[in-house]
Write a protein that holds these residues in place. Structure first.
Motif, short mmCIF file in Angstrom:
data_model
loop_
_atom_site.label_atom_id
_atom_site.label_comp_id
_atom_site.label_asym_id
_atom_site.label_seq_id
_atom_site.Cartn_x
_atom_site.Cartn_y
_atom_site.Cartn_z
N ALA A 89 0.32 -1.35 -0.15
CA ALA A 89 -0.01 0.25 0.02
C ALA A 89 0.53 1.25 0.21
CB ALA A 89 -1.12 -0.08 1.68
N THR A 103 -4.29 -9.35 -5.95
CA THR A 103 -4.66 -7.90 -5.60
C THR A 103 -5.71 -7.85 -6.85
OG1 THR A 103 -4.69 -5.71 -5.55
CG2 THR A 103 -3.25 -6.93 -7.14
N ALA A 108 -3.85 -2.64 -2.06
CA ALA A 108 -4.07 -3.18 -1.45
C ALA A 108 -4.32 -4.58 -2.07
CB ALA A 108 -6.05 -3.11 -0.70
#
Length: 322
Positions: free
Chosen positions: A229, A261, A235
């Motif tokens: 991040a 992700t 994220a």
């Protein structure tokens, strides 16, 4: 952490085969006794190098071997480190060569003169015993070099317990080797592309997977999520453990993970990253072959993590155009 079929095996710096004989370290006379024993094997560290030699004939264990020797009289005045014993009972000491004014005292500027090589140059080609000897001795030597004074009172400290503890000469407090954990991770998007980044101070073309140090009070998995991040602004959905290895540059252990992700829009931190990019497998092969991209060194877990995603070794890709 449970081992799985995806766990990376035989990492270059995780192959130590010595018994570390922790109980022997407690005897104050152990180093003197081992220096008096001609059967003791000594691995000398000079700066960040050890002396190595080519193995005679083909060897399944390694193409290089440490140039171990018997104790010398000069070793009595040097920092000696009890590294352990092999299955036959032979003891191994690391001995730190002289370093005037705290500088690297290696007598060579050319790393190949007289066979003095760094861990990065020799580590992958050493047998498990020698890889463990080099890794442990270098990590301990780095720690001793940086911890000569007591953090509580500033007085000099002295090595005890076979070189695994430093004791303050004034207040008697004991201080132990420091190891800094760092996570390193592949991040793959829904199209199975790999995320690669170039550090802010890295040369053009040098890319690797993301990595960062674990902070106090943080789990490894939380560190993976935070570092991704912070560095590229996305994220992750989760992280799976892949393996770990010591990284004595100067005192880390690298814990590898594979993460996924659903986010692909990158927002890089310019303080940490010069650039970041997604790559497909065939694109990565093309970049390797034309020299546009460079992989991490052969001893690194980063290279193995990339190869796990790629499905083949970097060398096998490059050899196709050699």
């Amino acid at each position: 952490m449970a081992l799985t079929d995806e766990t990376l095996a035989d990492l270059a710096l995780s192959r130590s085969s010595l018994d570390r004989v922790a109980f022997e370290r407690r005897r104050p006379e152990i180093i003197r006794e081992l220096l008096d024993d001609p059967h003791t094997r000594v691995a000398e560290v000079r700066g960040d190098r050890m002396r190595v030699a080519a193995q005679g004939g083909p060897s399944p264990d390694g193409a290089l071997a440490l140039a171990l020797r018997a104790p010398e009289h000069a070793d009595r005045g040097r920092l000696a480190l009890l590294l352990g014993r092999d299955p036959a009972g032979t003891a191994y000491l690391g001995v730190v060569g002289d370093e005037p004014d705290g500088q690297d005292a290696s007598p060579v500027d050319d790393p190949e003169v007289d066979g003095w090589l760094t861990m990065r140059q020799a580590g992958e080609a050493l047998c498990p015993r020698d890889a463990g000897v080099f890794t442990t001795a270098l990590a301990l030597a780095n720690w001793h070099g940086a911890h000569r004074f007591c953090p509580r009172c500033g007085a000099p400290t002295e090595p005890v317990e076979g070189g695994w503890v430093r004791r303050c000469e004034r207040d008697g407090s004991e201080h132990y080797p420091r190891t800094d954990p760092a996570v390193i991770m592949s991040v793959v998007d829904p199209d199975d592309r790999l995320l690669l980044g170039r550090g802010a101070h890295w040369p053009e073309g040098r890319f690797s997977v993301l990595a960062g140090f674990v902070e106090p009070g943080e789990s490894f998995e939380a560190a993976v999520a935070r570092e991704v991040a912070e560095e590229v602004g996305i994220a992750i959905d989760g992280a799976r453990y892949l393996g770990n290895q010591p990284w004595p540059f100067p005192s880390s252990v690298m814990i590898g993970f594979a993460a996924t992700t659903r986010q692909t829009q990158l927002t890089i931190d310019p303080v940490e990253m010069a650039e970041a990019r997604w790559v497909e497998r065939e694109e990565y092969r093309v970049l390797l072959r034309d020299g546009s991209i460079r992989t991490p060194s052969g001893i690194s877990i980063a290279k193995r993590i990339i190869e796990r995603w790629l499905g083949q070794t970097v060398e096998s890709v490059v050899e196709r155009v050699s």
